[in-house]
Design a protein around this motif. Sequence first.
Motif, PDB file in Angstrom:
ATOM      1  N   ASP A   1     -23.925 -46.532  -2.319  1.00 52.18           N
ATOM      2  CA  ASP A   1     -22.990 -46.239  -3.400  1.00 52.18           C
ATOM      3  C   ASP A   1     -22.483 -47.531  -4.023  1.00 52.18           C
ATOM      4  O   ASP A   1     -22.321 -48.559  -3.341  1.00 52.18           O
TER       5      ASP A   1
ATOM      6  N   THR B   1     -31.782 -38.491  -4.690  1.00 55.92           N
ATOM      7  CA  THR B   1     -31.280 -39.299  -5.799  1.00 55.92           C
ATOM      8  C   THR B   1     -31.861 -40.700  -5.806  1.00 55.92           C
ATOM      9  O   THR B   1     -31.696 -41.441  -6.768  1.00 55.92           O
TER      10      THR B   1
ATOM     11  N   ARG C   1     -29.012 -37.608  -0.757  1.00 61.39           N
ATOM     12  CA  ARG C   1     -29.141 -39.035  -1.070  1.00 61.39           C
ATOM     13  C   ARG C   1     -30.604 -39.436  -1.224  1.00 61.39           C
ATOM     14  O   ARG C   1     -30.965 -40.219  -2.113  1.00 61.39           O
TER      15      ARG C   1
ATOM     16  N   SER D   1     -25.553 -36.721   2.379  1.00 62.52           N
ATOM     17  CA  SER D   1     -26.637 -37.441   3.032  1.00 62.52           C
ATOM     18  C   SER D   1     -27.267 -36.582   4.121  1.00 62.52           C
ATOM     19  O   SER D   1     -28.493 -36.559   4.289  1.00 62.52           O
TER      20      SER D   1
ATOM     21  N   PHE E   1     -23.515 -38.809  -8.408  1.00 64.07           N
ATOM     22  CA  PHE E   1     -24.941 -38.620  -8.156  1.00 64.07           C
ATOM     23  C   PHE E   1     -25.808 -39.669  -8.843  1.00 64.07           C
ATOM     24  O   PHE E   1     -27.025 -39.659  -8.685  1.00 64.07           O
TER      25      PHE E   1
ATOM     26  N   LEU F   1     -22.289 -41.003  -4.418  1.00 65.50           N
ATOM     27  CA  LEU F   1     -22.586 -39.658  -3.960  1.00 65.50           C
ATOM     28  C   LEU F   1     -21.290 -39.005  -3.481  1.00 65.50           C
ATOM     29  O   LEU F   1     -20.715 -39.438  -2.472  1.00 65.50           O
TER      30      LEU F   1
ATOM     31  N   GLY G   1     -20.216 -38.210   0.461  1.00 67.66           N
ATOM     32  CA  GLY G   1     -21.455 -38.885   0.828  1.00 67.66           C
ATOM     33  C   GLY G   1     -22.019 -38.503   2.178  1.00 67.66           C
ATOM     34  O   GLY G   1     -23.228 -38.318   2.318  1.00 67.66           O
TER      35      GLY G   1
END
Length: 537
Positions: free
Chosen positions: A384, A379, A376, A371, A360, A364, A367
């Motif tokens: 990534d 954050t 996402r 997402s 995080f 992620l 992911g």
Amino acid sequence: MNILSATFEPEDRRARLILRFGRIGLALAAGAVAALAHPPFGILPGLLGYALLMFLSERSTTVRGAFWMGWLAGFAYFFVSCWWVAEAFLVNPEQAWMAPFAASALPIGLALFWATATALYRRFAPAGLSRVLVFAALFCLLEWLRGHVLTGFPWNPTGASWKAGSAASQFASVVGVYGLSFVTVAASSAFAPLLNAGSRKARVVTATIGALALALLTIGGAVRLSSARLVTTPTVVRIVQADVPQASKWTPEAYQGIVDRYVNLTGRPGATTPDLIIWPEGALPASANDVFAPGAPEATAIARAVQPGQSLILGLGRGVADPSTPEGARYFNSLFVLTDEGGEGLRVGPVYDKYRLVPFGEYLPAGGVMSALGVRALTHMPLDFSAGPRPAPIHIPGAPAAQPLICYESLYPGFTPGGAGRPGWIVNISNDAWFGRTSGPAQHLNLASYRAIETGLPVVRSTPTGISAMIDPWGRVVPGQRLDPGESGVIDAPLPAPAAVTIYGRIGDLLFWLSVIGSLSLAVPWRRVIRSRIAVS
């Protein structure tokens, strides 16, 4: 009658509520006081929180009840231990609203490991006093899992309650921080039977054994420290701490001032000329692709500050072209070694790409799913980072081989080889500026120092805003070689020589696993198993 050990069934609603909320309060208190045993608080009687948690697990009438006792205690523990994560969301005013959610969400998730441990204990614990070892084994097994699931978050394992460099912390040189956690939880939980019914003699004997274990932990460590002699190498290291707050890094107007701070501290005259200069992770708010581009003014300024024969270590993000990815590139959090060979400017030497990424924060988990759920966007992490290969020593001109650990990686034991490939020291660059003057940087220093105890190697730690320090092979900050939060300056010091290879350096977590497996075997009803097999035969 001891009210804690009462087994009555209240008949009226008010009594039931008092009993229920009393247990909730005790569970929260158990976790909170256990967290306060860690630096910078150092309230070691808080270790009795594990005894209280064991008692509450046993007094739960169901496995589900024990699960909630563990979850409540874990929530309090991780809230006290990790509240500083909220500070990172206060750096950007647009994200400030997320701070209370971050401070709560992390404990909510991490507490599930404690809850699972107490539920399993309630389900399988034996009736005798050996249950202390079973509790410690289950608890520490789940703590190990906490440090590994989804790359793990091994912040403040129980063993790190002892201040690194103290007498009790030295047992980590034999069993590692997880083995020290097992001994600490078992010894502390040995006081739990005092709250229960049963043979008074047996309960007192168990508590006495726990007290003796804690005493031996301290005495054995004191003996080890009594023979510790700090020897230094010819290599002189300069640790640079420019004290650049995270909130002031990301404006174009500030950028040149940040470069100037680091360059001026790097070239500052000192009593001795350093062989090696260390900047922290994220020292410059730019990518290595820009900083090292041909003709970049930053590279020119750095080259002027680094003298011929010197090497510079620094941490920057970098992008590497990769047509196989949707973005056309992969991104790494990297440590660079730059060397001035004289007349030809700086040469980029070894590059280490961070292996253990922060979930995080740098990647992620799951992911695609996250997402889709919008995580996402929350954050503010558009892409990534990619993980590099497993950490391995690097060779630096003018210095012994070093084991690089970037920031979060210093929480993990076992990355540094202890055999033929053993390096001479550990370099830990970190960006603790995200967490300001909270308890986070002090705890991070403590956890990183355990890597010195486990390996018998010195640790050189550089951060932008503190705490930067030179740590000896016994986990102690060398006197006068520390820069606290808010300080700007340099540490010029000879690099300590390694101590002898430790037992943990040779065998890793073997003793921890033998302790866990041996203790869990006590929960197996062997007599019943043997009788059933005899009956079948």
